[in-house]
Design a protein around this motif. Structure first.
Motif, PDB file in Angstrom:
ATOM      1  N   ILE A 412       0.831  -1.206   0.000  1.00 55.26           N
ATOM      2  CA  ILE A 412       0.000   0.000   0.000  1.00 55.26           C
ATOM      3  C   ILE A 412       0.866   1.258   0.000  1.00 55.26           C
ATOM      4  O   ILE A 412       0.520   2.274  -0.615  1.00 55.26           O
ATOM      5  CB  ILE A 412      -0.978   0.009   1.202  1.00 55.26           C
ATOM      6  N   VAL A 413       2.031   1.189   0.664  1.00 51.36           N
ATOM      7  CA  VAL A 413       2.968   2.316   0.641  1.00 51.36           C
ATOM      8  C   VAL A 413       3.531   2.488  -0.769  1.00 51.36           C
ATOM      9  O   VAL A 413       3.732   3.609  -1.246  1.00 51.36           O
ATOM     10  CB  VAL A 413       4.103   2.109   1.671  1.00 51.36           C
ATOM     11  N   GLY A 414       3.767   1.375  -1.457  1.00 48.88           N
ATOM     12  CA  GLY A 414       4.222   1.452  -2.845  1.00 48.88           C
ATOM     13  C   GLY A 414       3.207   2.145  -3.736  1.00 48.88           C
ATOM     14  O   GLY A 414       3.570   2.955  -4.598  1.00 48.88           O
ATOM     15  N   THR A 415       1.913   1.852  -3.518  1.00 49.38           N
ATOM     16  CA  THR A 415       0.872   2.538  -4.294  1.00 49.38           C
ATOM     17  C   THR A 415       0.879   4.032  -4.000  1.00 49.38           C
ATOM     18  O   THR A 415       0.729   4.854  -4.903  1.00 49.38           O
ATOM     19  CB  THR A 415      -0.516   1.944  -3.969  1.00 49.38           C
ATOM     20  N   MET A 416       1.079   4.396  -2.734  1.00 46.09           N
ATOM     21  CA  MET A 416       1.153   5.811  -2.374  1.00 46.09           C
ATOM     22  C   MET A 416       2.328   6.497  -3.070  1.00 46.09           C
ATOM     23  O   MET A 416       2.210   7.617  -3.580  1.00 46.09           O
ATOM     24  CB  MET A 416       1.277   5.964  -0.855  1.00 46.09           C
ATOM     25  N   GLU A 417       3.481   5.817  -3.099  1.00 50.37           N
ATOM     26  CA  GLU A 417       4.655   6.387  -3.766  1.00 50.37           C
ATOM     27  C   GLU A 417       4.395   6.554  -5.264  1.00 50.37           C
ATOM     28  O   GLU A 417       4.769   7.574  -5.869  1.00 50.37           O
ATOM     29  CB  GLU A 417       5.887   5.498  -3.541  1.00 50.37           C
ATOM     30  N   LEU A 418       3.743   5.571  -5.877  1.00 50.86           N
ATOM     31  CA  LEU A 418       3.422   5.678  -7.305  1.00 50.86           C
ATOM     32  C   LEU A 418       2.440   6.814  -7.566  1.00 50.86           C
ATOM     33  O   LEU A 418       2.567   7.539  -8.566  1.00 50.86           O
ATOM     34  CB  LEU A 418       2.842   4.358  -7.808  1.00 50.86           C
ATOM     35  N   VAL A 419       1.458   6.975  -6.691  1.00 50.34           N
ATOM     36  CA  VAL A 419       0.523   8.090  -6.832  1.00 50.34           C
ATOM     37  C   VAL A 419       1.262   9.420  -6.768  1.00 50.34           C
ATOM     38  O   VAL A 419       1.045  10.316  -7.596  1.00 50.34           O
ATOM     39  CB  VAL A 419      -0.574   8.029  -5.743  1.00 50.34           C
TER      40      VAL A 419
END
Length: 634
Positions: A412-419
Motif C-alpha cells: 500500500i505504501v508502494g501505491t502511495m509512492e506511485l501516486v
C-alpha cells in the motif's frame, strides 16, 4: 435586499427561506470569517454585511426570538450586528454558520483561533466542507497564551490551505515529525520552529519570523532541497542569525546571476521578483533555485528550468518527449530522478490523463491507453530496479498486457509512492479510489488528505462472497468518504444500520445491500441518489416526497429506487399531486411520452415521479428546460 434583510426575511417561514435561497443575487467573493468560538461575519473581503456574536448571558428577558434548525433563540440587532443567546454559545455559532452557508451558498473561508478556542469549531468546519482557505492562531505574548499541548494538537489537526501561527505558548513547544501539507505556512511569534520542522513541511510558500536560523542550518536546507526534499516549495523567507556566505555555500556549486526571475508564490498568479541572486548550479525535479538577502530576510526561490540532455537542441528534445505516449513517458520517468525531472518539465500537459488507484493497484488511463501497476511484497529474486518518487523498487513488466509490477515492504505504501510520482509527473490528481474488502480506509483517507478534490470512491466485492466486507468496515468507509460521488457495489457479512447518515455527495449509488433506509435517504445531502437492491414501499416513498415538499434535501435532483409493491393509494396519500401529459422524458437519447405525476413545492419548484425501466424515478424539473427532462444528464 441586502444580506442582513435577506437573512431575517428567510426566518419568517420555510417558503420565505426557499424563495430567498433560490432567487437571491450572488455576491462575488462572499464568505464567512470566524474569530474565536463566538464571533463570525459575512463579508466579501471589502464589505462586512453581517456580524454575529453568540453569548450565554441574556441581560434582557424581553428580547425578540427567532428559530434556527428548530432551536428558538433570543437576539439583539444593532444595524448589521446580531447578538444571539444560547445555552452553549459554540453550538449557536455552528447552527448559525450552517444556516447562513446554506442560505447564501457560501463557506467558511477564514478562521482566527484564540488561545481558549480549542479544536471543536475548527474540526467541525473541516468536516462539513472540502476546502478551508486560511486558519490563523493568535495570542498575545505575555497573557492569554496557548497551552503548549493545545497549540501542538491544533497545528497537527489543521487542514487549511494557508496556516499562520502568531501564537505564544505558556511553555516551550516542541513538535517532532511535523509532516504538514498546505500551500502556505507562516510562523511569526515563537522560537519553537526548528530546521527539522522546516524540512518536513510540504508547502509551496513558507515564511518564518521570530526564529533566527544560522547560515550553517540553511546550508543543510539547501542540500535537503537538492536531494529532492520539499518538492513543492517555490518560495521561502526566513530570518538569519548571521549572514555568512561561506557557510551558506559550503559544498554547493553556486554562481552569481544578475538576471530577473519571477518566483511563483502560494497565491494563484502572484510572483516574487528575484533580481540579482546566487543560483545553485544543480537542478532538482526539473527546477532551478537561488537565494538572496533582502530586507533582513534570506529569500530562497525555486522556478522551472530547461535541460540540454543528450546534447540535443532544446526544441528537438521537447518534440521527442511529446512524441511518446503517456505510458512511454511514465516508464521513461522511472529510469532515474533526472529523467523524471526532464519528462515533468518538458512534456505537454494533458487533461485526458486519469488515475484510478486502490490499496495495491494503480491504473493510468489516457485516450485509448491503459497501464496497470500492481504492487507486491518484496521479492529477493527480482534484480531490475526503478526509481519511484525517488525511492528504489524492484520491477517487472509485461508489455503485451500493458502491466508492470513493483515490489515493496508494504504494497500500500508502494501505491502511495506511485501516486505521488504520477501526480507530480503529469500535474494531475487521483480521479477514483477503488476499495476492496481488505483495503480498509487507510488509502482513501491518505488520498483525501493529500488532494483537495476526489471525484469518485468505488467500493466493490466483484459479485463474490469471497470478497465480502465486514459490516463495520463498510460503515467506516461510507462515513469517512469525502469524495464527490460514492458507488457501493459491496456485499457485507451481516445486517447493519447507519443512524444519521448526514453525508454530502454529488452522487450516491447503493447497488448492493439492503441496509439503506428511507431515513438515510432523507438525511443524505445529494444531487443524485440510486438504490438498486433495497426495495422501498410506496408509503416510504410518500414520506420522502413529503420531506422534499417541506424543504428537505435542498440540493436533491433525482432519486431512482426499486419499489416493493405498487400501491398508488399509499404513494399519493395527501400529496396534492397532478398528472401531466405534456412533458417529455429523454432517456438514452430517445423521447419517452410518459404521464408524469407532479408535485409543486411552496416556492414554486416542480418535481415529477413515475415508474419506468424497472425503477421508480423522482426528479426535480430543471429551470429553463421547458417541458423536457433529460434523464441522461443524471
Amino acid at each position: 435586499m441586502d444580506p442582513c434583510e435577506q437573512f431575517f426575511t428567510s426566518l419568517c417561514s420555510r417558503k420565505a427561506y426557499l424563495t430567498i435561497k433560490t432567487h437571491f443575487r450572488a455576491t462575488e467573493g462572499l464568505s464567512i470569517r470566524t474569530k474565536g468560538n463566538f464571533d463570525f461575519c459575512l463579508d466579501d473581503y471589502e464589505t462586512i454585511f453581517m456580524e454575529f456574536h453568540q453569548s450565554s448571558e441574556v441581560l434582557n428577558q424581553e428580547l425578540e426570538e427567532f428559530i434556527i434548525d428548530g432551536n428558538s433563540t433570543r437576539y439583539e440587532l444593532d444595524e448589521d450586528d446580531v447578538t444571539t443567546y444560547w445555552t452553549e454559545p459554540i453550538v449557536g455559532t455552528m447552527k448559525l454558520i450552517e444556516y447562513v452557508c446554506d442560505l447564501f451558498n457560501v463557506e467558511v473561508n477564514f478562521m482566527a483561533i484564540k488561545y481558549d478556542s480549542g479544536d471543536r469549531l475548527m474540526k467541525w468546519v473541516q468536516q462539513r466542507q472540502k476546502r478551508l482557505e486560511t486558519v490563523r492562531f493568535d495570542s498575545k505574548k505575555r497573557k492569554k497564551q496557548f497551552d503548549t499541548e493545545t497549540l501542538k494538537r491544533l497545528l497537527m489537526d489543521c487542514e487549511a490551505e494557508r496556516i499562520v501561527s502568531n501564537a505564544h505558548t505558556t511553555q516551550s513547544l516542541q513538535i517532532q515529525n511535523f509532516y504538514k501539507k498546505c500551500d502556505y505556512f507562516g510562523v511569526n511569534a515563537e522560537t519553537w520552529f526548528t530546521l527539522e520542522n522546516l524540512m518536513t513541511l510540504d508547502c509551496i510558500e513558507i515564511l518564518v519570523g521570530g526564529k533566527r536560523f544560522t547560515s550553517t542550518e540553511m546550508n543543510r536546507f539547501f542540500k535537503h532541497w537538492m536531494s529532492g526534499g520539499s518538492p513543492r516549495l517555490t518560495l521561502l523567507k526566513i530570518e538569519l542569525d548571521n549572514y555568512n556566505e561561506q557557510e551558506l555555500m559550503k559544498g554547493i556549486d553556486v554562481k552569481w546571476n544578475m538576471r530577473s526571475v519571477h518566483v511563483c508564490t502560494s497565491e494563484e498568479g502572484a510572483t516574487c521578483l528575484f533580481d540579482g541572486f546566487f543560483e545553485i548550479q544543480k537542478t532538482t525535479n526539473g527546477m532551478s533555485a537561488g537565494f538572496k538577502l533582502e530586507n533582513g530576510l534570506l529569500c530562497f526561490g525555486v522556478w522551472p528550468c530547461c535541460f540540454n540532455l543528450f546534447r540535443l537542441p532544446h526544441l528537438a528534445f521537447i518534440n521527442i518527449i511529446n512524441e511518446m505516449n503517456t505510458t512511454e513517458q511514465f516508464l521513461t520517468s522511472l529510469c532515474s530522478r533526472r529523467t523524471f525531472s526532464t519528462i515533468k518539465t518538458l512534456c505537454r500537459k494533458s487533461n485526458e490523463i486519469r488515475i484510478t488507484a486502490g490499496g495495491n493497484c494503480l491504473v493510468i488511463y489516457s485516450s485509448h491507453e491503459r497501464l496497470i501497476s500492481y504492487q507486491f511484497k518484496k521479492d529477493p529474486r527480482r534484480d531490475d530496479t526503478v526509481k519511484v518518487n525517488g525511492k528504489s523498487s524492484a520491477f517487472s513488466s509485461n508489455a503485451e498486457l500493458s502491466k508492470i509490477n513493483t515490489f515493496w515492504e508494504e504494497p500500500i505504501v508502494g501505491t502511495m509512492e506511485l501516486v505521488e510520482h504520477v501526480t507530480s509527473l503529469f500535474g494531475i490528481q487521483v480521479d477514483t479510489v477503488v476499495i476492496n474488502n481488505d483495503s480498509g480506509t487507510r488509502f482513501m483517507n491518505w488520498v483525501q488528505k493529500n488532494q483537495k478534490f476526489l471525484r469518485m470512491v468505488e467500493v466493490n466485492s466483484y459479485n463474490s462472497m469471497e470478497y465480502q466486507f465486514e459490516s463495520e468496515d463498510l460503515k467506516n468507509i461510507i462515513m469517512e468518504c469525502k469524495a464527490d460521488s460514492i458507488q457501493l457495489n459491496a456485499l457485507h457479512s451481516s445486517p447493519f444500520k447507519i443512524q444519521n447518515l448526514r453525508k454530502k455527495f454529488e452522487k450516491f449509488e447503493c447497488l448492493r445491500g439492503t441496509w439503506i433506509t428511507v431515513d438515510n435517504l432523507m438525511t443524505l445531502d445529494c444531487i443524485d441518489i440510486k438504490v438498486k437492491e433495497r426495495q422501498f414501499t410506496c408509503a416510504e416513498l410518500n414520506r420522502f416526497i413529503k420531506h422534499w415538499l417541506k424543504g428537505g434535501s435542498p440540493r436533491f435532483e433525482t432519486l431512482r429506487v426499486v419499489v416493493d409493491d405498487l400501491n398508488l393509494h399509499e404513494l399519493l396519500d395527501r400529496l396534492n399531486a397532478r398528472w401531466n401529459t405534456e412533458k417529455m422524458v429523454m432517456l438514452n437519447n430517445h423521447p419517452n411520452a410518459f404521464n408524469i405525476c407532479e408535485v409543486v413545492r411552496s416556492d414554486g419548484i416542480t418535481a415529477g415521479f413515475q415508474f419506468f425501466n424497472g425503477f421508480f424515478w423522482f426528479g426535480v424539473w430543471p429551470t429553463g428546460n421547458g417541458n423536457v427532462l433529460y434523464l441522461d444528464s443524471f
